[in-house]
Enzyme design. Structure first.
Site, PDB file in Angstrom:
ATOM      1  N   SER A 299       0.794  -1.187   0.016  1.00 41.59           N
ATOM      2  CA  SER A 299      -0.158   0.194   0.022  1.00 41.59           C
ATOM      3  C   SER A 299       1.015   1.165  -0.194  1.00 41.59           C
ATOM      4  CB  SER A 299      -0.972  -0.079   1.228  1.00 41.59           C
ATOM      5  OG  SER A 299      -2.007   1.059   1.157  1.00 41.59           O
ATOM      6  N   ASP A 310      10.862   4.734  -9.678  1.00 40.13           N
ATOM      7  CA  ASP A 310      10.654   5.201 -11.136  1.00 40.13           C
ATOM      8  C   ASP A 310      11.420   6.380 -11.485  1.00 40.13           C
ATOM      9  OD1 ASP A 310       8.647   3.388 -11.182  1.00 40.13           O
ATOM     10  OD2 ASP A 310       6.807   4.904 -11.546  1.00 40.13           O
ATOM     11  N   LYS A 324      -0.549  -4.234  -3.167  1.00 41.31           N
ATOM     12  CA  LYS A 324      -1.851  -3.525  -2.933  1.00 41.31           C
ATOM     13  C   LYS A 324      -1.843  -2.455  -3.459  1.00 41.31           C
ATOM     14  CE  LYS A 324      -5.071  -1.904  -0.251  1.00 41.31           C
ATOM     15  NZ  LYS A 324      -5.597  -0.347  -0.218  1.00 41.31           N
TER      16      LYS A 324
END
Length: 533
Positions: A299, A310, A324
Site C-alpha cells: 500500500s 521510478d 496492494k
C-alpha cells in the site's frame, strides 16, 4: 521447512497488510472528488426487508445485527480483497492505530500463569510518572481483581484505558511487597518509526512500521537528528510495513524528490484522476538512498518505493512487495460501524499499477504468498518479478515491472536459517518471549550497565554453553523443548533473537533493530551497496 516458517508468519503479514492497507486514502476525502451519498429511507431495500421478516417472524430468537454483518461481508467478498466492513466493536482500535495514539497509562504487559506482568513502561508515560516498573504484577485494577481469575488481555485493556485526565487505581505485587498506585491516564503514542540512528559512518538507518497521522512528523524528527550527525547516505527500511495514510507517504517522498516530480496519481470509475507531486525542497534530495522491502511491504509503502524507484532516486533491495494498489475511503454507518470501500487505484509516476490480480477470488488472493514460495519467488532472484507484470523503463533506462508489487533492483532471498520445527515450537509456545522477560527482570541491574544498544551489541554475550544460554536451555525444558540438540544454524539464529529481544526490553524497538541489524542479511547487503556506489 521454509513453508512451515511462512505458514507461521503469514497470518501476521496479512493482518498487517489488511489493517494498514485498508487505510490508503483515508483522511483524504476533502482532496478526492467523491462524497458519501446517503440513500433514501423511504423505501427499504430487499436486504432490509429480509432482515425485518426474520426479526419479526423467525421460529427462534436470533440476533439480526449478526445476520446483517454477515450479509454485508458476503456482499463485499464479491468486490475486491480490501473493501471491508468494520464492526463498531473494532472501529475504535482500528482508528487508534491509524491516529498513532490512544488514551491509557503507557505500559506493555503480558499474561503468564494467569497473572498480568508489566513487560515495559513507556518513557514519559503516566505509568512511569506514577512509579511502575518492569516486573510488577497486577493484583487489582480499580475494584476488579485481575490475578488468578482468567482475565484476558482485552479485559485488561478495557480496564486500563480511559479518557485523558481520568484516574485509575492499581494494586501491584513487586517482589513480595504489595503496592498501590493512582495513575492519571494520558495520550499514549503508537509510534510508526521503530528506529532512527547512525548505522555506519555518514550512514543513517530509519525503519517505519506503518503510515499513521504522525509518521511524517516522526520521520522528520529522525532525519533532523541524522543530519546533525552528518548523514550522507540513508537506508529506509519498509519491510513488513502494511501501509496506512497515503498523504504521509507522499510527504516523505517529497523529502527525497526535487522539482515538481509526480509522486503518485489515483483514478477510478467514479473518481477523477488526482495527481500528487513534489512541491518543496526536501531534507534529503541528494544523498545516496536505499529502500528495503519484502512481501509484507504494501500500500502506502509501495507508493513511496515506487516513486523513488521510478525516478531513479533510490536503489530498492529485498523481495517483491505485497502488491496492494487500491485506495479505500471510509464511510461511517449509523450503528457506529464503518465501511472501507475501494474507490480508486493508485499508479506510480511511470503509470505502473502495483495491484496484484484478484480475479480468481479472495481465497486465491490470500494464498498468493504461499504460491510465491512454491514458485521460488522468496528464494530465487529469477522468479522474483511478477510473471505477468508489464515492463517499464525509468529515465535512466532501468527495467521495472507493474502488475503485482514492486520488484527490487537487488534481490535478497528469505533468510532460511533457524526454521526447524524445534525453533517453531519456541515461537508458538512463546518460550523465547517468556524467558527474555523473566531473565531481564531478574538481572535488570546488569543490563543497565550498558549505556546504549551499540555497547550492548559489543559487550553482551549469549554464546552456546554460556550462562545465558544455559539458563535458556533449562527454561525451554519446561516447555519440553531440548535446544542443545539443535543444528548450529538454528542455535545462531536463537542467539541473535535472544540478544535483540533483550535490547528491546532495555531500549524498546530502536534497541531491537540496532542489535538485530548487525547480522541482518538485507541490511548488510544495503551497506555493501552503499559502499560500492
Amino acid at each position: 521447512m521454509v513453508n512451515n516458517k511462512l505458514k507461521l508468519w503469514l497470518p501476521l503479514i496479512f493482518s498487517i497488510v489488511m489493517i494498514g492497507g485498508m487505510f490508503l486514502g483515508y483522511k483524504m476525502k476533502e482532496k478526492m472528488p467523491v462524497t458519501a451519498r446517503f440513500f433514501s429511507a423511504e423505501r427499504k431495500g430487499t436486504v432490509q426487508e429480509v432482515l425485518d421478516l426474520i426479526s419479526k417472524r423467525y421460529v427462534d430468537p436470533i440476533q439480526t445485527d449478526t445476520l446483517a454483518d454477515a450479509a454485508i461481508e458476503e456482499m463485499l467478498s464479491h468486490l475486491d480483497p480490501h473493501s471491508i466492513f468494520i464492526p463498531s466493536s473494532d472501529l475504535q482500535q482500528v482508528n487508534e492505530d491509524l491516529a498513532g495514539k490512544f488514551e491509557g497509562i503507557g505500559i506493555e504487559f503480558n499474561i503468564f500463569n494467569d497473572t498480568i506482568h508489566v513487560l515495559s513502561v513507556l518513557k514519559g508515560s503516566p505509568s512511569e510518572d506514577a512509579g511502575l516498573h518492569p516486573g510488577d504484577k497486577f493484583l487489582k485494577i480499580g475494584d476488579s481483581t485481575v490475578a488468578g481469575n482468567n482475565t484476558d488481555s482485552d479485559e485488561v485493556k478495557q480496564l486500563l484505558r480511559g479518557l485523558h485526565g481520568s484516574k485509575v487505581q492499581v494494586t501491584l505485587l513487586r517482589g513480595r511487597e504489595i503496592k498501590q498506585f493512582t495513575i492519571t491516564r494520558g495520550i499514549i503514542p503508537l509510534y510508526s518509526l521503530d528506529a532512527g540512528y547512525m548505522i555506519a559512518p555518514a550512514t543513517g538507518y530509519i525503519r517505519l512500521n506503518k503510515f499513521s497521522e504522525t509518521t511524517y512528523e516522526e520521520f522528520m524528527e529522525a532525519m533532523q537528528k541524522l543530519k546533525e550527525n552528518g548523514v550522507e547516505k540513508l537506508i529506509l527500511d519498509l519491510r513488513g510495513n502494511g501501509g496506512g495514510i497515503l498523504q504521509e507517504s507522499v510527504e516523505i517522498a517529497d523529502e527525497f524528490l526535487d522539482g515538481n516530480k509526480l509522486i503518485v496519481y489515483t483514478q477510478g470509475d467514479h473518481v477523477k484522476k488526482q495527481e500528487f507531486r513534489a512541491r518543496r525542497e526536501g531534507i534529503f534530495e541528494k544523498g545516496k538512498l536505499i529502500v528495503l522491502i519484502d512481501e509484507g511491504s504494501a500500500s502506502a509503502s509501495e507508493v513511496l518505493t515506487g516513486a523513488l524507484q521510478d525516478w531513479d532516486r533510490a536503489e530498492v533491495i529485498g523481495r517483491r512487495s505485497f502488491g496492494k494498489g487500491l485506495v479505500q475511503e471510509q464511510y461511517n454507518l449509523n450503528d457506529g460501524s464503518a465501511l472501507r470501500l475501494t474507490i480508486a487505484r493508485y499508479y506510480t509516476p511511470l503509470g505502473r499499477s502495483i495491484q496484484k490480480p484478484y480475479d480468481k477470488g479472495i481465497e486465491s488472493y490470500n494464498e498468493e504468498l504461499y504460491d510465491r514460495y512454491h514458485n521460488g519467488a522468496l528464494i530465487n532472484a529469477d522468479s522474483n518479478k511478477m510473471a505477468t507484470g508489464e515492463p517499464y523503463h525509468t529515465p535512466k533506462g532501468k527495467l521495472v515491472y507493474g502488475g503485482g508489487g514492486i520488484t527490487p533492483d537487488v534481490f535478497v532471498a528469505m533468510d532460511t536459517t533457524g526454521i526447524s520445527n524445534k525453533v517453531a515450537q519456541l515461537y508458538t509456545k512463546n518460550t523465547i518471549g517468556n524467558f527474555v522477560y523473566r531473565y531481564y527482570v531478574d538481572h535488570i541491574d546488569h543490563f543497565k550497565l550498558f549505556a546504549n544498544p551499540a555497547d550492548f551489541e559489543k559487550g553482551f554475550d549469549i554464546r552456546h554453553g554460556g550462562q545465558v544460554w544455559n539458563a535458556f536451555a533449562a527454561f525451554a525444558l519446561h516447555d519440553s523443548i531440548k535446544i542443545n540438540t539443535m543444528p548450529a544454524a538454528d542455535t545462531q539464529f536463537i542467539i541473535r533473537r535472544l540478544k535483540s529481544l533483550f535490547a528491546r526490553q532495555q531500549w524498546r524497538n530502536e534497541g531491537f533493530y540496532e542489535v538485530n541489524n548487525a547480522k541482518d542479511p538485507m541490511v548488510i547487503k544495503a551497506l555493501e551497496e552503499l559502499n560500492e556506489q
